[in-house]
Design a protein around this motif. Sequence first.
Motif, PDB file in Angstrom:
ATOM      1  N   CYS A  52       0.935  -1.177   0.533  1.00 14.90           N
ATOM      2  CA  CYS A  52      -0.164   0.050   0.127  1.00 14.90           C
ATOM      3  C   CYS A  52       0.978   1.140   0.292  1.00 14.90           C
ATOM      4  O   CYS A  52       1.809   1.421   0.730  1.00 14.90           O
ATOM      5  CB  CYS A  52      -0.647  -0.365   0.959  1.00 14.90           C
ATOM      6  N   VAL A  70       0.799   1.126   9.047  1.00 13.08           N
ATOM      7  CA  VAL A  70       0.825   1.402  10.004  1.00 13.08           C
ATOM      8  C   VAL A  70      -0.401   2.176  10.340  1.00 13.08           C
ATOM      9  O   VAL A  70      -0.396   2.206  11.475  1.00 13.08           O
ATOM     10  CB  VAL A  70       1.678   3.210   9.406  1.00 13.08           C
ATOM     11  N   ALA A  73      -4.019  -1.006   8.716  1.00 12.82           N
ATOM     12  CA  ALA A  73      -5.359  -1.224   7.797  1.00 12.82           C
ATOM     13  C   ALA A  73      -4.232  -2.917   7.528  1.00 12.82           C
ATOM     14  O   ALA A  73      -3.690  -2.907   7.511  1.00 12.82           O
ATOM     15  CB  ALA A  73      -4.872  -0.622   6.210  1.00 12.82           C
ATOM     16  N   ILE A  78      -6.340  -3.548   1.876  1.00  8.78           N
ATOM     17  CA  ILE A  78      -4.947  -3.520   1.489  1.00  8.78           C
ATOM     18  C   ILE A  78      -5.426  -3.530  -0.304  1.00  8.78           C
ATOM     19  O   ILE A  78      -5.629  -2.988  -1.210  1.00  8.78           O
ATOM     20  CB  ILE A  78      -3.944  -3.302   1.876  1.00  8.78           C
TER      21      ILE A  78
HETATM   22 FE1  SF4 Z   1      -0.762   4.038   4.611  1.00  5.98          FE
HETATM   23 FE2  SF4 Z   1      -2.155   2.727   6.185  1.00  5.98          FE
HETATM   24 FE3  SF4 Z   1      -1.464   2.658   3.347  1.00  5.98          FE
HETATM   25 FE4  SF4 Z   1       0.580   2.142   4.990  1.00  5.98          FE
HETATM   26  S1  SF4 Z   1      -1.279   0.871   5.004  1.00  5.98           S
HETATM   27  S2  SF4 Z   1       0.611   3.247   3.101  1.00  5.98           S
HETATM   28  S3  SF4 Z   1      -0.555   3.724   6.987  1.00  5.98           S
HETATM   29  S4  SF4 Z   1      -2.659   3.624   3.751  1.00  5.98           S
END
Ligand code: SF4
Length: 634
Positions: A52, A70, A73, A78
Amino acid sequence: MPKKKRELGDLSVDPAVLDILSLARKEDYETVWDRLERQSPHCKFGTNGVCCRNCIMGPCRVTEKNPRGVCGADAATIVARNLIRALAAGAAAHSDHGRAVAVLFNEVARDENKEYQISDEAKLKAIAEKLNIDTSQDISSIAREVARMALEDFGKQDEAPLNFLKAYAPQKRKETWQKVEQILFSKTDKKMGILPRNIDREITECMHRTTMGVDNQALSILAQGVRTALADGWGGSLIATELQDVLFGTPDKKVIKANLGVLKEDQVNIIVHGHEPILSEQVVAAAMSPEMQEKAKQVGAKGINVAGICCTANEVLMRRGVPVAGNMIHQELAIMTGVVEAMVVDVQCIFPSLGPLAKCFHTRFISTSDRAAFPEAIHVQFDEHHAREVAQRIVEMAIDAYSERDPQKVHIPKEVEEAVVGFSVEEIIKILGGSPKPLVDAILAGKIKGVVGIVGCNNPKVKHDAFHISLTRELIKKDILVIGTGCWAIAAAKAGLMKIEAQSLAGEGLKEVCQALDIPPVLHMGSCVDCSRMLVLAGALADYLKVDISDLPLVGSAPEWMTEKAVSIGTYFVASGVPVHLWPMPPIGGSEEVVGILTEGIKELLGGYFFVEEDPVKTASLMEEIIMEKRKSF
Ligand code: SF4
Ligand code: MSK
């Protein structure tokens, strides 16, 4: 240590491609296959859809050990988000094409553009009737009203479904979509609309929902994907096809020639490549004009030869009988023949590698769209209000290039095949005698077991054209009629499967029907936006039988897909009730939940679903099983 190159025979089944590829290896011209090798092996996170980059706390890659990004998610969120972002991009490409046609059509209807005209009044009236527009008015008033309703589908702000979807989708399917919305609401307490309200709005909403911290549940995200795909299939793509037919003519049956052998050593060769016929129609017209043909003779050429590549080819071959030099993967190879004076492009599926490659030859690589720039291209800005003038300039540039051709570099493969093309829904119904009844009767009698629609691309990860051709051959052998669009259609044309003689490759029942109708067992229905023709045909059969599309013995396939547009196409067929085969595997393997929804859960709701299979023969058998199962209740 440098990687060993794959054997040529593993790259394509097309002898013309293999011929040019061996030249490319000898002369050290770089191709799409070389770059694929250098990019391999591909990143597993990307392949499974679990990478992601939607915010700058990331990028995040989730694994079993490290199952959340982080923001928190998980893999399902994702994967679903990545998938519908790709789908939205694909729907945007088709629908932006549709918008350009609708805007131009509106100008023509208002007499604000004299470069184009209404060519098919009968089709215009047929569209108007579907949209409940009074067809007793004069043609300009009808056209203005059709244009208004088309443009409204890109911009209206109410909650009602798209005008074109309401007018074209079969009754039972519309009821199914409404029921699905109610089921999803009652099961989840959350509104999950799948009926599209505005083409641009659904695409925008995909982007909004998938930004960090908005929609974080796979089912909810995928429902918006379904809505966006429906906005493409029954909206943007359909509008493109229908209004292009009004402006440029509805395709009818004709014979064309296919493969690199259509290029002519003694003529100025112009290749039109990309997607929108707004440009290519004008280039073809300019090239055919006596004035330009005469100019070509003055530089020593016998004339001007226009050929197509990709879906632009499909547009101009369906309507004008222009020969096709090849499908998506031929684009670099065509330049390597050394006889292409100009490669004229607009949007979509155009390799940015063409500019540097064209520099090795005398070829003018000409970009034309304000939406698309390419390294080392000559940009000639296309303008619909001065379309003829711009097209003429492009043709003159090609004529000028002719004298710079290097005879030492000329290498035209000899392969050319004939194909019978031009099967718009209108042409099919005309061939059937004015109603779908003979086709329905042939299906009910079992002479034709069912229909498979094949779409899409080439992908150097898959042996070029091998899946397309092998699957098609297997299906017609099993008395399954094959229809389709895009680069599949070009593969089938090059392989001789669209010749009348291909009837002999079909099973007895299909052969009998095709002989009676004087058609090949494999029907070319147009470009990628023309997948909407297949939806309309399915809808016509469903309405005729007063059933839903999901009750019909229909299956879809995208066997060598690569573009985001195919994600949207596959999803609108599934959402319209058709099981859809895919190869290669889409990037969703990182979430069992998403795989489960798209291969199982969605079937209960919408009737269609995805399945993945690598082997063409096995795929044909699976399709036959699905068709035979559907026939039981048909
Ligand atoms: Fe951002 Fe969440 Fe995607 Fe990581 S998983 S890049 S924190 S949107
Ligand atoms: S051109 S979208 S490679 S079919 Fe429509 Fe071909 Fe696929 Fe592009």
